[in-house]
Design an enzyme around this catalytic site. Structure first.
Site, PDB file in Angstrom:
ATOM      1  N   GLY A  13       0.775  -1.234   0.000  1.00 19.31           N
ATOM      2  CA  GLY A  13       0.000   0.000   0.000  1.00 19.31           C
ATOM      3  C   GLY A  13       0.804   1.279   0.000  1.00 19.31           C
ATOM      4  O   GLY A  13       0.325   2.313   0.466  1.00 19.31           O
ATOM      5  N   SER A  14       2.019   1.258  -0.549  1.00 14.33           N
ATOM      6  CA  SER A  14       2.800   2.497  -0.529  1.00 14.33           C
ATOM      7  C   SER A  14       2.219   3.535  -1.503  1.00 14.33           C
ATOM      8  O   SER A  14       2.252   4.744  -1.217  1.00 14.33           O
ATOM      9  CB  SER A  14       4.277   2.235  -0.819  1.00 14.33           C
ATOM     10  OG  SER A  14       4.492   1.863  -2.158  1.00 14.33           O
ATOM     11  N   ILE A  92      -7.358  -9.629 -11.285  1.00 18.50           N
ATOM     12  CA  ILE A  92      -8.036  -9.170 -12.493  1.00 18.50           C
ATOM     13  C   ILE A  92      -9.480  -8.856 -12.110  1.00 18.50           C
ATOM     14  O   ILE A  92     -10.115  -9.650 -11.423  1.00 18.50           O
ATOM     15  CB  ILE A  92      -8.037 -10.305 -13.554  1.00 18.50           C
ATOM     16  CG1 ILE A  92      -6.619 -10.789 -13.819  1.00 18.50           C
ATOM     17  CG2 ILE A  92      -8.787  -9.874 -14.798  1.00 18.50           C
ATOM     18  CD1 ILE A  92      -5.912 -10.161 -14.961  1.00 18.50           C
ATOM     19  N   LEU A  93      -9.959  -7.694 -12.529  1.00 21.40           N
ATOM     20  CA  LEU A  93     -11.354  -7.327 -12.241  1.00 21.40           C
ATOM     21  C   LEU A  93     -12.254  -7.796 -13.376  1.00 21.40           C
ATOM     22  O   LEU A  93     -11.853  -7.791 -14.544  1.00 21.40           O
ATOM     23  CB  LEU A  93     -11.463  -5.812 -12.064  1.00 21.40           C
ATOM     24  CG  LEU A  93     -10.825  -5.278 -10.770  1.00 21.40           C
ATOM     25  CD1 LEU A  93     -10.539  -3.794 -10.875  1.00 21.40           C
ATOM     26  CD2 LEU A  93     -11.720  -5.577  -9.568  1.00 21.40           C
ATOM     27  N   ASN A 107      -5.231   2.942 -12.792  1.00 16.94           N
ATOM     28  CA  ASN A 107      -4.250   2.024 -12.207  1.00 16.94           C
ATOM     29  C   ASN A 107      -2.870   2.631 -12.399  1.00 16.94           C
ATOM     30  O   ASN A 107      -2.663   3.455 -13.291  1.00 16.94           O
ATOM     31  CB  ASN A 107      -4.325   0.669 -12.924  1.00 16.94           C
ATOM     32  CG  ASN A 107      -3.330  -0.343 -12.374  1.00 16.94           C
ATOM     33  OD1 ASN A 107      -3.121  -0.422 -11.157  1.00 16.94           O
ATOM     34  ND2 ASN A 107      -2.719  -1.118 -13.248  1.00 16.94           N
ATOM     35  N   HIS A 109       1.013   1.274 -13.162  1.00 18.71           N
ATOM     36  CA  HIS A 109       1.736   0.078 -13.584  1.00 18.71           C
ATOM     37  C   HIS A 109       3.222   0.423 -13.694  1.00 18.71           C
ATOM     38  O   HIS A 109       3.572   1.455 -14.272  1.00 18.71           O
ATOM     39  CB  HIS A 109       1.203  -0.406 -14.935  1.00 18.71           C
ATOM     40  CG  HIS A 109       1.888  -1.655 -15.400  1.00 18.71           C
ATOM     41  ND1 HIS A 109       1.664  -2.878 -14.810  1.00 18.71           N
ATOM     42  CD2 HIS A 109       2.820  -1.864 -16.354  1.00 18.71           C
ATOM     43  CE1 HIS A 109       2.418  -3.784 -15.403  1.00 18.71           C
ATOM     44  NE2 HIS A 109       3.135  -3.208 -16.339  1.00 18.71           N
ATOM     45  N   SER A 136       3.540   4.104 -15.363  1.00 24.58           N
ATOM     46  CA  SER A 136       2.442   4.700 -16.134  1.00 24.58           C
ATOM     47  C   SER A 136       1.165   4.678 -15.304  1.00 24.58           C
ATOM     48  O   SER A 136       0.865   3.677 -14.648  1.00 24.58           O
ATOM     49  CB  SER A 136       2.172   3.884 -17.409  1.00 24.58           C
ATOM     50  OG  SER A 136       3.351   3.696 -18.163  1.00 24.58           O
ATOM     51  N   LEU A 144      -5.838  -6.344 -19.664  1.00 21.58           N
ATOM     52  CA  LEU A 144      -4.879  -6.032 -18.595  1.00 21.58           C
ATOM     53  C   LEU A 144      -3.872  -4.941 -19.003  1.00 21.58           C
ATOM     54  O   LEU A 144      -3.214  -5.063 -20.040  1.00 21.58           O
ATOM     55  CB  LEU A 144      -4.125  -7.316 -18.199  1.00 21.58           C
ATOM     56  CG  LEU A 144      -3.142  -7.179 -17.036  1.00 21.58           C
ATOM     57  CD1 LEU A 144      -3.879  -6.950 -15.731  1.00 21.58           C
ATOM     58  CD2 LEU A 144      -2.236  -8.393 -16.946  1.00 21.58           C
ATOM     59  N   ASP A 145      -3.771  -3.892 -18.198  1.00 22.15           N
ATOM     60  CA  ASP A 145      -2.780  -2.810 -18.382  1.00 22.15           C
ATOM     61  C   ASP A 145      -2.838  -2.204 -19.779  1.00 22.15           C
ATOM     62  O   ASP A 145      -1.800  -1.864 -20.374  1.00 22.15           O
ATOM     63  CB  ASP A 145      -1.355  -3.331 -18.103  1.00 22.15           C
ATOM     64  CG  ASP A 145      -1.193  -3.843 -16.687  1.00 22.15           C
ATOM     65  OD1 ASP A 145      -1.855  -3.302 -15.786  1.00 22.15           O
ATOM     66  OD2 ASP A 145      -0.422  -4.795 -16.481  1.00 22.15           O
ATOM     67  N   GLU A 174       6.661   6.570  -8.785  1.00 22.68           N
ATOM     68  CA  GLU A 174       5.232   6.209  -8.711  1.00 22.68           C
ATOM     69  C   GLU A 174       4.524   7.079  -7.678  1.00 22.68           C
ATOM     70  O   GLU A 174       3.420   7.568  -7.900  1.00 22.68           O
ATOM     71  CB  GLU A 174       5.068   4.731  -8.327  1.00 22.68           C
ATOM     72  CG  GLU A 174       5.530   3.766  -9.387  1.00 22.68           C
ATOM     73  CD  GLU A 174       5.267   2.307  -9.015  1.00 22.68           C
ATOM     74  OE1 GLU A 174       4.188   2.010  -8.466  1.00 22.68           O
ATOM     75  OE2 GLU A 174       6.153   1.463  -9.259  1.00 22.68           O
TER      76      GLU A 174
END
Ligand code: GRF
Length: 190
Positions: A13-14, A92-93, A107, A109, A136, A144-145, A174
């Site tokens: 969770g950073s 994966i949602l 998101n 990545h 990104s 995905l991504d 990030e």
């Protein structure tokens, strides 16, 4: 009125912490109103609780993906969330879930997308002999991504770099990039 942000995490969770920290500023366009996790042991949950943010934690194990995502969706809707930020959410949602948040789910990545979607992006960048890596922020779509990239930061790959050393340097970027890009996106879209 600030947008109400929900953050999904699975681990440390950073990036979540960076989003929470940035939300302290008066001019930040979002407030973090829920942190949800598919891993009840995620370290980030304790951090969220310590910041006074409501949490939702439920293991996905033994549940069909759609049923778990429907539960997650309910928690987000109940908290009247406007935007969802994935921050190290390692599941994966389902398409249905993502469709319900189209244009409002992002998101981060750890690669310069469209390069190195999926796992092990740093090792793959080093293995390919790339001279730079990065991270990104992108809109989330069912692939995905793969959604539109709305911000990137670049980090040089140094001679002899290990995936771990590179990951540590990219992570610093990030933490700067995610709140800045998300804030700009929310300001543009309201
Ligand atoms: C980050 O590298 C992020 O880019 C990737 O997973 C990692 C999560 O780290 N999606 P943290 O949980 O935010 O510390």
């Amino acid at each position: 009125m600030k947008a109400r942000l929900g953050i999904l995490i699975s681990g440390r969770g950073s990036n979540m912490a960076a989003l929470i920290e940035a939300a302290q500023a008066d001019d930040c366009p979002y407030a973090v109103k829920l942190v949800a996790s598919n891993n009840p042991d995620a370290a980030g949950l304790a951090l969220a609780r310590a910041s006074g943010i409501p949490t939702f934690a439920r293991s996905h194990k033994g549940m069909p993906r759609e049923a778990f995502d429907a539960m997650l969706d309910r928690a987000l809707r109940d908290a009247e969330i406007d935007y969802v930020a994935l921050a190290g959410y390692m599941r994966i949602l389902s398409e249905g879930f993502i469709a319900g948040w189209a244009g409002r789910i992002v998101n981060i990545h750890p690669s310069l997308l469209p390069k190195y979607k999926g796992l092990d992006s740093h090792a793959r960048a080093i293995g390919a002999g790339d001279v730079e890596a990065g991270c990104s922020v992108h809109l989330v779509t069912p692939e995905l991504d793969d959604g539109e990239v709305i911000g990137q930061a670049r980090v040089p790959i140094l001679p002899g770099d290990s995936a771990e050393a590179l990951a540590d340097r990219v992570l610093i970027e990030e933490h700067r990039l995610y709140p800045a890009v998300l804030s700009a996106y929310i300001r543009r879209h309201g």
